[in-house]
Design a protein around this motif. Structure first.
Motif, PDB file in Angstrom:
ATOM      1  N   ARG A  39      65.775  17.366   3.070  1.00  0.00           N
ATOM      2  CA  ARG A  39      65.692  18.011   1.755  1.00  0.00           C
ATOM      3  C   ARG A  39      64.240  18.114   1.300  1.00  0.00           C
ATOM      4  N   ILE A  40      63.428  17.089   1.587  1.00  0.00           N
ATOM      5  CA  ILE A  40      62.010  17.148   1.206  1.00  0.00           C
ATOM      6  C   ILE A  40      61.320  18.293   1.943  1.00  0.00           C
ATOM      7  N   LEU A  41      61.652  18.416   3.236  1.00  0.00           N
ATOM      8  CA  LEU A  41      61.094  19.502   4.041  1.00  0.00           C
ATOM      9  C   LEU A  41      61.507  20.855   3.471  1.00  0.00           C
ATOM     10  N   GLY A  42      62.774  20.948   3.039  1.00  0.00           N
ATOM     11  CA  GLY A  42      63.246  22.184   2.431  1.00  0.00           C
ATOM     12  C   GLY A  42      62.485  22.506   1.156  1.00  0.00           C
ATOM     13  N   LEU A  43      62.194  21.489   0.352  1.00  0.00           N
ATOM     14  CA  LEU A  43      61.428  21.727  -0.874  1.00  0.00           C
ATOM     15  C   LEU A  43      60.012  22.209  -0.558  1.00  0.00           C
ATOM     16  N   ASP A  44      59.413  21.625   0.490  1.00  0.00           N
ATOM     17  CA  ASP A  44      58.082  22.044   0.932  1.00  0.00           C
ATOM     18  C   ASP A  44      58.095  23.521   1.319  1.00  0.00           C
ATOM     19  N   MET A  45      59.140  23.881   2.078  1.00  0.00           N
ATOM     20  CA  MET A  45      59.294  25.275   2.521  1.00  0.00           C
ATOM     21  C   MET A  45      59.514  26.199   1.322  1.00  0.00           C
ATOM     22  N   LEU A  46      60.275  25.701   0.337  1.00  0.00           N
ATOM     23  CA  LEU A  46      60.539  26.486  -0.877  1.00  0.00           C
ATOM     24  C   LEU A  46      59.237  26.792  -1.608  1.00  0.00           C
ATOM     25  N   VAL A  47      58.333  25.806  -1.658  1.00  0.00           N
ATOM     26  CA  VAL A  47      57.035  26.018  -2.304  1.00  0.00           C
ATOM     27  C   VAL A  47      56.246  27.080  -1.549  1.00  0.00           C
ATOM     28  N   ALA A  48      56.279  27.018  -0.203  1.00  0.00           N
ATOM     29  CA  ALA A  48      55.555  28.013   0.601  1.00  0.00           C
ATOM     30  C   ALA A  48      56.104  29.411   0.323  1.00  0.00           C
ATOM     31  N   ILE A  49      57.450  29.521   0.253  1.00  0.00           N
ATOM     32  CA  ILE A  49      58.047  30.840  -0.014  1.00  0.00           C
ATOM     33  C   ILE A  49      57.696  31.316  -1.422  1.00  0.00           C
ATOM     34  N   ALA A  50      57.661  30.381  -2.383  1.00  0.00           N
ATOM     35  CA  ALA A  50      57.315  30.768  -3.761  1.00  0.00           C
ATOM     36  C   ALA A  50      55.880  31.272  -3.827  1.00  0.00           C
ATOM     37  N   ILE A  51      54.985  30.664  -3.024  1.00  0.00           N
ATOM     38  CA  ILE A  51      53.599  31.153  -2.980  1.00  0.00           C
ATOM     39  C   ILE A  51      53.564  32.576  -2.436  1.00  0.00           C
ATOM     40  N   GLY A  52      54.401  32.819  -1.403  1.00  0.00           N
ATOM     41  CA  GLY A  52      54.498  34.177  -0.876  1.00  0.00           C
ATOM     42  C   GLY A  52      54.988  35.155  -1.932  1.00  0.00           C
ATOM     43  N   PHE A  53      56.026  34.743  -2.679  1.00  0.00           N
ATOM     44  CA  PHE A  53      56.533  35.580  -3.771  1.00  0.00           C
ATOM     45  C   PHE A  53      55.423  35.911  -4.762  1.00  0.00           C
ATOM     46  N   ILE A  54      54.653  34.878  -5.132  1.00  0.00           N
ATOM     47  CA  ILE A  54      53.590  35.078  -6.123  1.00  0.00           C
ATOM     48  C   ILE A  54      52.553  36.069  -5.596  1.00  0.00           C
ATOM     49  N   ALA A  55      52.237  35.948  -4.287  1.00  0.00           N
ATOM     50  CA  ALA A  55      51.262  36.877  -3.701  1.00  0.00           C
ATOM     51  C   ALA A  55      51.793  38.302  -3.762  1.00  0.00           C
ATOM     52  N   VAL A  56      53.081  38.479  -3.406  1.00  0.00           N
ATOM     53  CA  VAL A  56      53.643  39.843  -3.413  1.00  0.00           C
ATOM     54  C   VAL A  56      53.677  40.404  -4.834  1.00  0.00           C
TER      55      VAL A  56
END
Lengths: 112, 144
Positions: free
Chosen positions: B39-56
């Protein structure tokens, strides 16, 4: 020139989001936390870095560009550190490798 | 001939769609994830995806202040992952350890209750004794 920049940034966006998708599919399909870490910390970081690079390419002013690139460098530095910490903590506490793992270099010698 | 602007618009839409899909897949892993590190790894990945969203979104709207938000989110995600890793380390138990401990405690309590009932077959004591013990074991199982 301007059109070329736009096209390159569009390509980086799509490639970066594709990397993020590959990382999340790896998170879904791989068997244990150590293998999932490969997907999340390599492909995931690559995806968000590529999208930030797309923003840097697309930006017109130097300030935005340099901040986006600083963000890329920051993610490239922190992602390995955090996932290494997590893997080490999980291994020290005793989360097992999946049964299909072929070798475990950190196993104590007397147990091997 | 398709214009560059329309290609760019389609690329942004496609990127947002792919990111949404990977967001959902990661959330499935967080909900399903058998262990806490997953679950911690999933949260880390979620943050990475959110950064991608912010960039787009930053590219789509041209509002470049979003870059600072992305950097701050990356910092928060890094610190959260480090803190969670420290928590995993200081908890010192896996989910299997916690389960087997709870099972042992439950069976010990059951044995104790049986012994107590055998030692004092009186109706009041025998009727009262297993009650609190059974309540205690079920409380432990709730904690898992």
């Amino acid at each position: 020139m301007n059109e070329l920049v736009t096209l390159v940034s569009a390509a980086f966006l799509v490639i970066g989001s594709f990397f993020a998708l590959v990382a999340s599919i790896g998170l879904l399909r791989l068997p244990d936390v150590y293998t999932r870490m490969h997907a999340a910390s390599k492909a995931g970081t690559m995806g968000s870095c590529l999208m930030l690079i797309a923003l840097a390419i697309h930006a017109t002013d130097v300030g935005t560009m340099s901040r986006a690139l600083a963000g890329v460098v920051f993610f490239l530095l922190t992602a390995p550190v955090s996932s290494h910490l997590l893997a080490k903590a999980a291994y020290a506490v005793g989360y097992r490798l999946h049964a299909s793992a072929v070798m475990d270099d950190m196993k104590p010698k007397d147990e091997a | 001939m398709i214009s560059v602007a329309s290609i760019f618009d389609h690329a942004v839409t496609l990127a947002l769609a792919i990111l949404s899909l990977s967001f959902l897949v990661t959330i499935y892993r967080i909900v399903k994830g058998p262990t806490l590190p997953d679950r911690i790894l999933g949260l880390d990945m979620l943050v990475a995806i959110a950064i991608g969203f912010i960039a787009v979104i930053g590219i789509k709207t041209g509002y470049t202040l979003y870059v600072d938000v992305a950097i701050a989110l990356g910092l928060v995600g890094f610190l959260a992952t480090v803190a969670f890793a420290r928590f995993v380390l200081s908890r010192g138990k896996t989910e299997d350890d916690i389960l087997s401990e709870a099972r042992e405690a439950a069976s010990a309590a059951r044995r104790q209750a049986k012994a107590a009932a055998k030692a004092r077959p009186g109706s009041a004591a025998g009727g009262m004794d297993p009650g609190p013990v059974a309540g205690k074991t079920s409380g432990r199982q709730d904690n898992e």
